[in-house]
Design an enzyme around this catalytic site. Structure first.
Site, mmCIF file in Angstrom:
data_model
loop_
_atom_site.group_PDB
_atom_site.id
_atom_site.type_symbol
_atom_site.label_atom_id
_atom_site.label_comp_id
_atom_site.label_asym_id
_atom_site.label_seq_id
_atom_site.Cartn_x
_atom_site.Cartn_y
_atom_site.Cartn_z
ATOM 1 N N MET A 89 -0.324 -34.423 5.077
ATOM 2 C CA MET A 89 1.000 -35.010 4.857
ATOM 3 C C MET A 89 1.616 -35.602 6.127
ATOM 4 S SD MET A 89 1.231 -34.716 1.644
ATOM 5 C CE MET A 89 2.946 -35.077 1.274
ATOM 6 N N HIS A 108 -5.124 -40.449 -2.819
ATOM 7 C CA HIS A 108 -3.712 -40.614 -3.140
ATOM 8 C C HIS A 108 -3.533 -40.474 -4.657
ATOM 9 C CE1 HIS A 108 0.385 -42.024 -2.689
ATOM 10 N NE2 HIS A 108 0.180 -42.789 -3.743
ATOM 11 N N THR A 140 -5.869 -47.510 6.699
ATOM 12 C CA THR A 140 -5.522 -48.534 7.686
ATOM 13 C C THR A 140 -4.133 -48.195 8.218
ATOM 14 O OG1 THR A 140 -4.522 -49.942 6.001
ATOM 15 C CG2 THR A 140 -6.880 -50.270 6.443
ATOM 16 N N LEU A 143 0.563 -47.730 5.204
ATOM 17 C CA LEU A 143 0.540 -46.524 4.373
ATOM 18 C C LEU A 143 -0.015 -46.797 2.972
ATOM 19 C CD1 LEU A 143 1.371 -43.512 4.120
ATOM 20 C CD2 LEU A 143 3.528 -44.330 3.172
HETATM 21 C C1 GRF Z 1 -3.281 -34.242 -3.884
HETATM 22 O O1 GRF Z 1 -2.559 -34.611 -5.025
HETATM 23 C C2 GRF Z 1 -3.543 -35.450 -3.042
HETATM 24 O O2 GRF Z 1 -3.807 -36.597 -3.790
HETATM 25 C C3 GRF Z 1 -2.262 -35.593 -2.303
HETATM 26 O O3 GRF Z 1 -1.878 -34.274 -2.000
HETATM 27 C C4 GRF Z 1 -2.443 -33.390 -2.958
HETATM 28 C C5 GRF Z 1 -3.237 -32.365 -2.212
HETATM 29 O O4 GRF Z 1 -3.670 -31.332 -3.018
HETATM 30 N N1 GRF Z 1 -2.398 -36.482 -1.180
HETATM 31 P P1 GRF Z 1 -4.727 -30.278 -2.458
HETATM 32 O O5 GRF Z 1 -4.189 -29.739 -1.146
HETATM 33 O O6 GRF Z 1 -6.040 -30.978 -2.277
HETATM 34 O O7 GRF Z 1 -4.789 -29.219 -3.496
#
Ligand code: GRF
Length: 194
Positions: A89, A108, A140, A143
């Site tokens: 994140m 994503h 890239t 975002l």
């Molecule tokens: C997933 O939905 C992913 O697409 C997003 O964050 C979530 C992560 O879930 N970027 P996890 O930690 O893999 O369970």
């Protein structure tokens, strides 16, 4: 053998699926899991799967440059060929992305280019979309906008909430990400659709 580092912030369910896929004749192996949060549940799950797992605590650094320098220092000994973001994140700087150009991928939870950023499922529901899904793309400097390597599509069901839709999409993420990783490790960049 392709060496894969996985970056997480949370529970790491995608990370677990990636690690579990890299066995036997698979042309990649997980070499490191890094989290920007020391409390991320995924760290213990990675360690339990026998993968080196470390935290680079974002809160311990004054700014993104210092944090990314520590990230680079943690990554360097593992010498990854690919960096897979899996629920990581943090937005990586253009400089970080440039240093690993073409070697960072992300998953994503939307059918990009629809809904970059956060709250993707709530936005798909609010728009009345019939379909939702997930995208694996090259990272890239922009975002959630790099070249698409694969997408998985799921139906939106009557009565769906962001939670129920998110669970359906997550199950698709768990299929899509390992499938794209395998293709990349085999030297294929052709797009996969599930
Ligand atoms: C997933 O939905 C992913 O697409 C997003 O964050 C979530 C992560 O879930 N970027 P996890 O930690 O893999 O369970």
């Amino acid at each position: 053998m392709m060496r894969v580092a996985i970056l997480i912030s949370g529970s790491g369910s995608n990370m677990v699926r990636l690690i579990e896929s890299m066995t036997g004749a698979h042309p990649a192996r997980p070499v490191l899991v890094l989290s920007d949060r020391p409390g991320a549940g995924g760290l213990a799950r990675a360690a339990a799967l026998g993968v080196r797992a470390e935290a680079v605590d974002r809160a311990a650094f004054a700014d993104r440059a210092a944090f990314e320098a520590a990230l680079e220092a943690a990554l360097a000994p593992a010498a990854p060929d690919l960096i897979a973001l899996a629920g990581f994140m943090r937005i990586l700087s253009a400089g970080f992305v440039a240093r690993h150009a073409g070697r960072i991928v992300n998953i994503h939870p939307s059918l990009l280019p629809a809904y970059p950023g956060l709250a993707t499922h709530a936005r798909a529901l609010a728009a009345g979309d019939a379909w939702a899904g997930c995208t694996v793309h090259e990272v890239t400097a922009d975002l959630d906008a790099g070249p698409i390597l694969g997408q998985g599509r799921v139906p939106v069901m009557p009565g769906d909430t962001a939670e129920s839709l998110g669970a359906r999409v997550l199950a698709m993420e768990h299929r899509l990400y390992p499938a794209v990783l395998r293709r990349l490790a085999e030297g294929e960049r052709g797009r996969i659709d599930l």
